[in-house]
Design a protein around this motif. Structure first.
Motif, short mmCIF file in Angstrom:
data_model
loop_
_atom_site.label_atom_id
_atom_site.label_comp_id
_atom_site.label_asym_id
_atom_site.label_seq_id
_atom_site.Cartn_x
_atom_site.Cartn_y
_atom_site.Cartn_z
N TRP A 118 84.09 -103.92 -68.12
CA TRP A 118 83.66 -103.30 -66.83
C TRP A 118 83.64 -101.77 -67.13
CZ3 TRP A 118 88.23 -105.65 -67.24
CH2 TRP A 118 89.32 -105.03 -66.87
N TYR A 119 82.65 -101.10 -66.62
CA TYR A 119 82.67 -99.72 -67.02
C TYR A 119 81.91 -98.97 -65.96
CZ TYR A 119 77.77 -100.72 -68.25
OH TYR A 119 76.47 -101.39 -68.20
N CYS A 120 82.02 -97.46 -65.95
CA CYS A 120 81.55 -96.67 -65.01
C CYS A 120 80.62 -95.92 -65.81
CB CYS A 120 82.26 -96.29 -63.95
SG CYS A 120 83.41 -95.04 -64.53
N ASN A 121 79.65 -95.01 -64.82
CA ASN A 121 78.69 -94.03 -65.61
C ASN A 121 78.98 -92.75 -64.66
OD1 ASN A 121 77.70 -95.82 -67.30
ND2 ASN A 121 76.17 -96.64 -65.94
N TYR A 122 80.17 -92.45 -64.35
CA TYR A 122 80.53 -91.45 -63.68
C TYR A 122 80.08 -90.06 -64.47
CZ TYR A 122 83.09 -88.23 -60.63
OH TYR A 122 83.21 -87.27 -59.66
N ASN A 123 80.70 -89.84 -65.61
CA ASN A 123 80.10 -88.48 -66.28
C ASN A 123 79.25 -88.57 -67.15
OD1 ASN A 123 82.13 -86.97 -64.83
ND2 ASN A 123 83.93 -88.00 -66.23
N SER A 124 78.88 -89.87 -67.75
CA SER A 124 77.76 -90.23 -68.64
C SER A 124 77.52 -91.79 -68.67
CB SER A 124 78.41 -89.77 -70.03
OG SER A 124 79.34 -90.78 -70.60
N ASN A 126 77.34 -95.04 -69.99
CA ASN A 126 78.24 -95.85 -70.88
C ASN A 126 77.54 -97.33 -71.20
OD1 ASN A 126 80.43 -94.29 -71.35
ND2 ASN A 126 80.83 -94.43 -69.22
N ALA A 127 76.35 -97.62 -70.84
CA ALA A 127 75.81 -98.79 -71.36
C ALA A 127 75.53 -99.08 -72.72
CB ALA A 127 74.25 -98.91 -70.42
N LYS A 132 77.31 -102.20 -77.47
CA LYS A 132 77.89 -102.06 -78.78
C LYS A 132 79.38 -102.90 -78.88
CE LYS A 132 79.31 -99.61 -82.62
NZ LYS A 132 79.26 -98.14 -83.37
N LEU A 133 80.19 -102.67 -77.91
CA LEU A 133 81.32 -103.50 -77.68
C LEU A 133 81.36 -105.07 -77.60
CD1 LEU A 133 84.51 -103.55 -77.45
CD2 LEU A 133 84.20 -103.30 -74.95
N GLN A 134 80.22 -105.30 -76.80
CA GLN A 134 79.68 -106.96 -76.70
C GLN A 134 79.37 -107.29 -78.17
OE1 GLN A 134 77.01 -107.51 -73.45
NE2 GLN A 134 76.71 -109.57 -74.00
N ASP A 135 78.68 -106.74 -78.87
CA ASP A 135 78.20 -107.11 -80.20
C ASP A 135 79.18 -107.17 -81.14
OD1 ASP A 135 75.47 -107.25 -79.18
OD2 ASP A 135 74.90 -105.20 -80.08
N LEU A 136 80.09 -106.17 -80.87
CA LEU A 136 81.37 -106.43 -82.20
C LEU A 136 82.36 -107.41 -81.61
CD1 LEU A 136 82.16 -102.51 -82.25
CD2 LEU A 136 81.36 -103.78 -84.00
#
Length: 158
Positions: A118-124, A126-127, A132-136
């Motif tokens: 889970w991630y947010c895009n508040y400052n930038s 992050n998709a 990339k994290l999913q692929d790794l």
């Protein structure tokens, strides 16, 4: 009041800046802070990686997952990994400044690893970091098949 605490607890210049920004925010529409949740299952994963047999093996898995977070561009704040017995899978949870990661392994279920990012895009945005994290993670566990459990977009206002 909050204003008094700000002035007491923050340096003079910073307290003034925070106070002025708060006044400006009162007169504007709320910002949308989208939160994204990506959940997927990795099926048929490498047994040695889903079932570490000792504390050293468990520490190695934690170190790898921590490294993937940093390599993806997220800022790791902390993580924990736990395992009931050496024959069991494990649970890993990490917090990073942009949100977090959860990994749970079920070696008894065809080497299944459930991953939630889970991630947010508040400052930038992050998709790309999340992709990339999913692929790794997928490469690390060597899954034969990936099933997407879900994707959720939750707009939240400040």
């Amino acid at each position: 009041s909050l204003e008094v605490n700000m002035k007491r607890d923050l340096p003079r210049g910073l307290a003034t800046q925070v106070s002025k920004k708060a006044q400006v925010r009162k007169n504007k529409k709320p910002r949308v802070m989208p939160t994204h949740i990506v959940a997927f299952d990795l099926i048929g994963c490498n047994k040695e990686k889903t079932t570490p047999i000792n504390e050293k093996g468990l520490a190695n898995v934690k170190q790898e997952l921590d490294g993937f977070i940093v390599e993806s561009g997220f800022s790791l704040a902390g993580s924990i990994i736990s395992q009931k017995t050496p024959r069991d899978g494990f649970s890993y949870s990490a917090n990073f400044l942009e949100s977090g990661l959860y990994v749970h392994c079920w070696p008894e279920r065809r080497g299944t690893v459930h991953v939630t990012i889970w991630y947010c895009n508040y400052n930038s945005d992050n998709a790309n970091k999340a992709a990339k994290l999913q692929d790794l993670i997928r490469q690390y566990f060597g899954s034969r098949k990936t099933e997407r459990s879900g994707y959720i977009y939750m707009p939240v206002t400040d």
